[in-house]
Scaffold this motif. Structure first.
Motif, PDB file in Angstrom:
ATOM      1  N   LEU A 230       0.811  -1.217   0.000  1.00  0.00           N
ATOM      2  CA  LEU A 230       0.000   0.000   0.000  1.00  0.00           C
ATOM      3  C   LEU A 230       0.848   1.273   0.000  1.00  0.00           C
ATOM      4  CD1 LEU A 230      -2.720  -1.151   2.555  1.00  0.00           C
ATOM      5  CD2 LEU A 230      -3.061  -0.736   0.108  1.00  0.00           C
ATOM      6  N   ASP A 231       2.092   1.168   0.474  1.00  0.00           N
ATOM      7  CA  ASP A 231       2.944   2.360   0.592  1.00  0.00           C
ATOM      8  C   ASP A 231       4.412   1.971   0.404  1.00  0.00           C
ATOM      9  OD1 ASP A 231       3.990   4.885   1.167  1.00  0.00           O
ATOM     10  OD2 ASP A 231       3.796   4.641   3.343  1.00  0.00           O
ATOM     11  N   PRO A 232       4.805   1.570  -0.829  1.00  0.00           N
ATOM     12  CA  PRO A 232       6.161   1.046  -1.026  1.00  0.00           C
ATOM     13  C   PRO A 232       7.279   2.042  -0.744  1.00  0.00           C
ATOM     14  CG  PRO A 232       5.017   1.336  -3.125  1.00  0.00           C
ATOM     15  CD  PRO A 232       3.995   1.513  -2.056  1.00  0.00           C
ATOM     16  N   SER A 233       7.016   3.335  -0.939  1.00  0.00           N
ATOM     17  CA  SER A 233       8.097   4.323  -0.766  1.00  0.00           C
ATOM     18  C   SER A 233       8.060   5.009   0.598  1.00  0.00           C
ATOM     19  CB  SER A 233       8.045   5.369  -1.881  1.00  0.00           C
ATOM     20  OG  SER A 233       6.770   5.984  -1.936  1.00  0.00           O
ATOM     21  N   GLU A 234       7.258   4.485   1.520  1.00  0.00           N
ATOM     22  CA  GLU A 234       7.226   4.937   2.921  1.00  0.00           C
ATOM     23  C   GLU A 234       6.861   6.416   3.049  1.00  0.00           C
ATOM     24  OE1 GLU A 234       9.620   3.645   6.918  1.00  0.00           O
ATOM     25  OE2 GLU A 234      10.837   4.373   5.254  1.00  0.00           O
ATOM     26  N   LYS A 235       5.756   6.792   2.425  1.00  0.00           N
ATOM     27  CA  LYS A 235       5.266   8.161   2.558  1.00  0.00           C
ATOM     28  C   LYS A 235       4.364   8.338   3.776  1.00  0.00           C
ATOM     29  CE  LYS A 235       7.221   9.487  -1.272  1.00  0.00           C
ATOM     30  NZ  LYS A 235       8.432  10.337  -1.214  1.00  0.00           N
ATOM     31  N   LYS A 236       3.617   7.290   4.123  1.00  0.00           N
ATOM     32  CA  LYS A 236       2.678   7.403   5.241  1.00  0.00           C
ATOM     33  C   LYS A 236       2.544   6.078   5.999  1.00  0.00           C
ATOM     34  CE  LYS A 236      -0.336  10.079   7.410  1.00  0.00           C
ATOM     35  NZ  LYS A 236       0.018  11.338   8.090  1.00  0.00           N
ATOM     36  N   LEU A 237       1.752   5.139   5.419  1.00  0.00           N
ATOM     37  CA  LEU A 237       1.390   3.921   6.156  1.00  0.00           C
ATOM     38  C   LEU A 237       2.602   3.070   6.519  1.00  0.00           C
ATOM     39  CD1 LEU A 237      -0.911   2.138   7.259  1.00  0.00           C
ATOM     40  CD2 LEU A 237      -0.994   1.021   5.024  1.00  0.00           C
ATOM     41  N   ARG A 238       3.576   2.948   5.614  1.00  0.00           N
ATOM     42  CA  ARG A 238       4.732   2.092   5.882  1.00  0.00           C
ATOM     43  C   ARG A 238       5.531   2.584   7.084  1.00  0.00           C
ATOM     44  NH1 ARG A 238       9.026  -0.515   1.479  1.00  0.00           N
ATOM     45  NH2 ARG A 238      10.233  -1.675   3.027  1.00  0.00           N
ATOM     46  N   LYS A 239       5.398   3.870   7.393  1.00  0.00           N
ATOM     47  CA  LYS A 239       6.093   4.391   8.570  1.00  0.00           C
ATOM     48  C   LYS A 239       5.668   3.667   9.844  1.00  0.00           C
ATOM     49  CE  LYS A 239       6.756   9.083   6.768  1.00  0.00           C
ATOM     50  NZ  LYS A 239       6.443  10.528   6.965  1.00  0.00           N
ATOM     51  N   THR A 240       4.458   3.103   9.854  1.00  0.00           N
ATOM     52  CA  THR A 240       3.993   2.411  11.056  1.00  0.00           C
ATOM     53  C   THR A 240       4.865   1.210  11.403  1.00  0.00           C
ATOM     54  OG1 THR A 240       2.417   1.010   9.840  1.00  0.00           O
ATOM     55  CG2 THR A 240       1.622   3.141  10.637  1.00  0.00           C
ATOM     56  N   LEU A 241       5.549   0.661  10.398  1.00  0.00           N
ATOM     57  CA  LEU A 241       6.453  -0.464  10.646  1.00  0.00           C
ATOM     58  C   LEU A 241       7.652  -0.050  11.500  1.00  0.00           C
ATOM     59  CD1 LEU A 241       6.363  -2.073   7.095  1.00  0.00           C
ATOM     60  CD2 LEU A 241       5.444  -3.087   9.187  1.00  0.00           C
ATOM     61  N   ASN A 242       7.833   1.273  11.654  1.00  0.00           N
ATOM     62  CA  ASN A 242       8.914   1.780  12.488  1.00  0.00           C
ATOM     63  C   ASN A 242       8.484   1.982  13.940  1.00  0.00           C
ATOM     64  OD1 ASN A 242      11.063   2.140  10.479  1.00  0.00           O
ATOM     65  ND2 ASN A 242       9.709   3.680   9.589  1.00  0.00           N
ATOM     66  N   TYR A 243       7.298   1.491  14.301  1.00  0.00           N
ATOM     67  CA  TYR A 243       6.851   1.667  15.686  1.00  0.00           C
ATOM     68  C   TYR A 243       7.876   1.058  16.653  1.00  0.00           C
ATOM     69  CZ  TYR A 243       3.905   1.946  19.795  1.00  0.00           C
ATOM     70  OH  TYR A 243       3.419   2.257  21.044  1.00  0.00           O
ATOM     71  N   GLY A 244       8.288   1.849  17.626  1.00  0.00           N
ATOM     72  CA  GLY A 244       9.299   1.403  18.586  1.00  0.00           C
ATOM     73  C   GLY A 244      10.717   1.540  18.090  1.00  0.00           C
ATOM     74  N   HIS A 245      10.883   1.875  16.814  1.00  0.00           N
ATOM     75  CA  HIS A 245      12.216   1.894  16.220  1.00  0.00           C
ATOM     76  C   HIS A 245      12.934   3.244  16.362  1.00  0.00           C
ATOM     77  CE1 HIS A 245      10.980  -1.914  14.612  1.00  0.00           C
ATOM     78  NE2 HIS A 245      12.072  -2.062  13.916  1.00  0.00           N
ATOM     79  N   THR A 246      12.185   4.326  16.547  1.00  0.00           N
ATOM     80  CA  THR A 246      12.844   5.626  16.666  1.00  0.00           C
ATOM     81  C   THR A 246      13.787   5.613  17.868  1.00  0.00           C
ATOM     82  OG1 THR A 246      10.963   6.726  15.625  1.00  0.00           O
ATOM     83  CG2 THR A 246      12.479   8.112  16.888  1.00  0.00           C
ATOM     84  N   LEU A 247      13.259   5.290  19.032  1.00  0.00           N
ATOM     85  CA  LEU A 247      14.128   5.138  20.204  1.00  0.00           C
ATOM     86  C   LEU A 247      14.884   3.815  20.156  1.00  0.00           C
ATOM     87  CD1 LEU A 247      11.841   6.726  22.917  1.00  0.00           C
ATOM     88  CD2 LEU A 247      14.221   7.349  22.501  1.00  0.00           C
ATOM     89  N   GLY A 248      14.277   2.764  19.601  1.00  0.00           N
ATOM     90  CA  GLY A 248      14.950   1.468  19.521  1.00  0.00           C
ATOM     91  C   GLY A 248      16.249   1.531  18.736  1.00  0.00           C
ATOM     92  N   HIS A 249      16.231   2.182  17.576  1.00  0.00           N
ATOM     93  CA  HIS A 249      17.452   2.318  16.784  1.00  0.00           C
ATOM     94  C   HIS A 249      18.502   3.151  17.518  1.00  0.00           C
ATOM     95  CE1 HIS A 249      15.828   1.308  12.487  1.00  0.00           C
ATOM     96  NE2 HIS A 249      16.224   0.247  13.145  1.00  0.00           N
ATOM     97  N   ALA A 250      18.049   4.231  18.188  1.00  0.00           N
ATOM     98  CA  ALA A 250      18.996   5.063  18.934  1.00  0.00           C
ATOM     99  C   ALA A 250      19.630   4.269  20.072  1.00  0.00           C
ATOM    100  CB  ALA A 250      18.282   6.303  19.472  1.00  0.00           C
ATOM    101  N   ILE A 251      18.834   3.458  20.758  1.00  0.00           N
ATOM    102  CA  ILE A 251      19.368   2.594  21.816  1.00  0.00           C
ATOM    103  C   ILE A 251      20.355   1.595  21.237  1.00  0.00           C
ATOM    104  CG2 ILE A 251      18.739   0.738  23.427  1.00  0.00           C
ATOM    105  CD1 ILE A 251      16.055   2.309  23.854  1.00  0.00           C
ATOM    106  N   GLU A 252      19.987   0.963  20.132  1.00  0.00           N
ATOM    107  CA  GLU A 252      20.870  -0.016  19.494  1.00  0.00           C
ATOM    108  C   GLU A 252      22.193   0.620  19.092  1.00  0.00           C
ATOM    109  OE1 GLU A 252      20.731  -3.346  15.884  1.00  0.00           O
ATOM    110  OE2 GLU A 252      19.095  -1.908  16.110  1.00  0.00           O
ATOM    111  N   SER A 253      22.135   1.816  18.493  1.00  0.00           N
ATOM    112  CA  SER A 253      23.351   2.519  18.073  1.00  0.00           C
ATOM    113  C   SER A 253      24.215   2.884  19.265  1.00  0.00           C
ATOM    114  CB  SER A 253      22.981   3.790  17.288  1.00  0.00           C
ATOM    115  OG  SER A 253      22.334   3.479  16.084  1.00  0.00           O
ATOM    116  N   TYR A 254      23.578   3.378  20.336  1.00  0.00           N
ATOM    117  CA  TYR A 254      24.330   3.774  21.527  1.00  0.00           C
ATOM    118  C   TYR A 254      25.041   2.589  22.164  1.00  0.00           C
ATOM    119  CZ  TYR A 254      25.405   5.549  26.172  1.00  0.00           C
ATOM    120  OH  TYR A 254      26.067   5.892  27.322  1.00  0.00           O
ATOM    121  N   PHE A 255      24.346   1.468  22.285  1.00  0.00           N
ATOM    122  CA  PHE A 255      24.970   0.278  22.867  1.00  0.00           C
ATOM    123  C   PHE A 255      26.069  -0.270  21.952  1.00  0.00           C
ATOM    124  CE2 PHE A 255      22.490  -1.459  26.604  1.00  0.00           C
ATOM    125  CZ  PHE A 255      21.790  -0.289  26.843  1.00  0.00           C
ATOM    126  N   LEU A 256      25.921  -0.071  20.655  1.00  0.00           N
ATOM    127  CA  LEU A 256      26.920  -0.556  19.704  1.00  0.00           C
ATOM    128  C   LEU A 256      28.242   0.196  19.849  1.00  0.00           C
ATOM    129  CD1 LEU A 256      27.143  -2.595  17.274  1.00  0.00           C
ATOM    130  CD2 LEU A 256      26.579  -0.661  15.782  1.00  0.00           C
TER     131      LEU A 256
END
Length: 363
Positions: A230-256
Motif C-alpha cells: 500500500l505504501d512502497p516508498s514509505e510516505k505514510k502507512l509504511r512508517k507504522t512499521l517503524n513503531y518502537g524503532h525511533t528510540l529502539g534504533h537510537a538505543i541499538e546505536s548507543y549500545f553498539l
C-alpha cells in the motif's frame, strides 16, 4: 487478513514475492532456470556459512557452481567497508550484469547483500533467503537494503526488490534462543500496529508449538507485505512499521558504540523502544493504561530489562536526530491511539522521553 495461499500464488515474474518452504524451492529453481545467470554468488556470514549453506545445496542442485562470499558476522560489520570488500570480490570473480546474488543469512546479510547487489554495475538481480526469524518477518521483506554509517543504523541504502524471498523455517533450527526472541519483537510490533486480534494471538506465542508458530510467522509476513504494497516508498502507512524503532534504533546505536555496554540484538533494542513508544502514546494520544501494561508485561516476559543512566538517556536522545523519518530538523515518532490505530509524524518532547524511561525503569 488475506488468505496466505492466494498470497503465495502470485506469478513467478512478480518481483519481491515471498514463497514458503516446499513451494519456495520450486520457485527458486524456476527463477534461476528462467534467468540463466552467467555466474551465481552466494553471500553468507560466518555463521550461516557453517550452519545453513549445506542445507541450501541439499535443496538446490546448481548447474553453475556458485562462488561463496563470506562476510564477518554481526551488526558491527554492516558498513561500507564490508561492502567495498564484497564489491572487490565480485569484480575479481568476473561478476557481470547477468550475474545473480543470493543472500543467505539474517538481517545483516540481506540488508547488506541487497545493497551490494543494487549498486554493483548499477544493479544485479538478487534473491533473499533469510535464515533468522527477524530476517523472515522483517528485514528481507519489502525491498529495503542498506548499511550503517558508523554506529547509526541504516543511513546508507536504497529501496529495491529482490527477485524473490525464499522462506524455509527449517533454518530456524540453527538459531540460538536469543535470536528467535529477537525476531519475536518484530512480530509483537506487527500485532500492536495491525489489530487486536493478531496482538492477542502473538502475545501468547508458543515457539515450541511448531505448527502454531509457523502460522503466526506467515501472518506476520503477510501484515508487512500488505503494508508495503500500500505504501512502497514509505510516505505514510509504511512508517507504522517503524513503531518502537525511533528510540529502539537510537538505543541499538548507543549500545553498539559504547565500550561499557553489551551490544544488543536488534529485537532487544526494539523491544525497549516499543515500551517507551507505548508509554508516550498513552501520554500523548490516550492509549489505554491497561493495554500499556499488557504490552509492557509481554515485552518483559521475553526480553530482559536494560539499564539506562541519565547520561545514557541524554546520549540516546542526541542520536534521535539521525532517524530517517525526521523532517525539517524535527524528530518524528510513530505513536498509537489504540492497538491497530496509529499516528505518524508525531513530535515528542525530551521531557516526555525522560518520563518514558522512568516508566520503563520502574515497571
Amino acid at each position: 487478513m488475506t488468505n496466505i495461499n492466494k498470497f503465495m500464488g502470485k506469478a513467478l515474474n512478480e518481483k519481491g514475492q515471498v514463497y514458503r518452504n516446499r513451494n519456495a524451492w520450486k520457485v527458486f529453481s524456476g527463477i534461476i532456470k528462467e534467468m540463466k545467470p552467467s555466474k551465481i554468488f552466494i553471500i553468507t556470514d560466518e555463521n550461516t556459512h557453517t550452519h545453513c549453506l549445506d542445507y541450501l545445496f541439499e535443496k538446490e542442485k546448481f548447474k553453475i557452481t556458485p562462488e561463496i562470499i563470506i562476510i564477518p558476522e554481526g551488526e558491527i560489520h554492516k558498513n561500507i567497508s564490508t561492502c567495498v570488500k564484497v564489491w572487490e570480490t565480485l569484480s575479481e570473480k568476473g561478476a557481470d550484469r547477468n550475474s545473480l546474488i543470493i543472500n543467505l543469512g539474517g538481517g545483516v546479510v540481506t540488508d547488506l547483500g541487497g545493497f551490494v547487489a543494487s549498486t554493483f554495475k548499477r544493479g544485479l538481480p538478487f534473491i533473499n533467503i533469510p535464515t533468522s526469524l527477524l530476517g523472515m518477518v522483517d528485514a528481507s521483506v519489502g525491498g529495503k537494503n542498506g548499511v550503517d554509517l558508523g554506529p547509526i543504523k541504516n543511513q546508507i541504502g536504497v529501496i529495491n526488490l529482490p527477485e524473490m524471498v525464499l522462506i524455509d523455517t527449517e533454518f530456524l533450527n540453527t538459531l540460538p534462543k536469543e535470536h528467535i526472541t529477537s525476531g519475536l519483537a518484530e512480530m509483537l510490533k506487527h500485532g500492536i500496529i495491525y489489530s487486536k486480534e493478531y496482538w492477542e494471538r502473538v502475545k501468547n506465542i508458543d515457539v515450541c508449538n511448531k505448527l502454531e508458530f509457523e502460522v503466526l510467522i506467515w501472518d506476520s509476513i503477510e501484515i508487512k507485505k500488505e503494508i508495503v504494497a500500500l505504501d512502497p516508498s514509505e510516505k505514510k502507512l509504511r512508517k507504522t512499521l517503524n513503531y518502537g524503532h525511533t528510540l529502539g534504533h537510537a538505543i541499538e546505536s548507543y549500545f553498539l558504540e559504547s565500550p561499557d555496554k553489551k551490544i544488543l540484538l536488534h529485537g532487544e533494542a526494539v523491544a525497549a523502544g516499543i515500551v517507551l513508544a507505548t508509554f508516550i502514546s498513552m501520554e500523548t494520544y490516550g492509549f489505554s493504561k491497561q493495554s500499556l501494561r499488557d504490552i509492557s508485561k509481554t515485552i518483559f516476559k521475553y526480553f530482559p530489562k536494560q539499564t539506562f543512566s541519565k547520561k545514557d538517556i541524554e546520549a540516546i536522545i542526541k542520536l534521535l536526530v539521525f532517524d530517517k523519518k525526521n523532517r525539517n530538523g524535527q524528530v518524528l515518532f510513530v505513536l498509537m491511539e489504540d492497538i491497530g490505530q496509529h499516528r505518524t509524524d508525531c513530535i515528542v518532547s525530551n521531557e516526555l522521553i525522560y518520563s518514558a524511561f522512568d516508566y520503563y525503569k520502574n515497571f
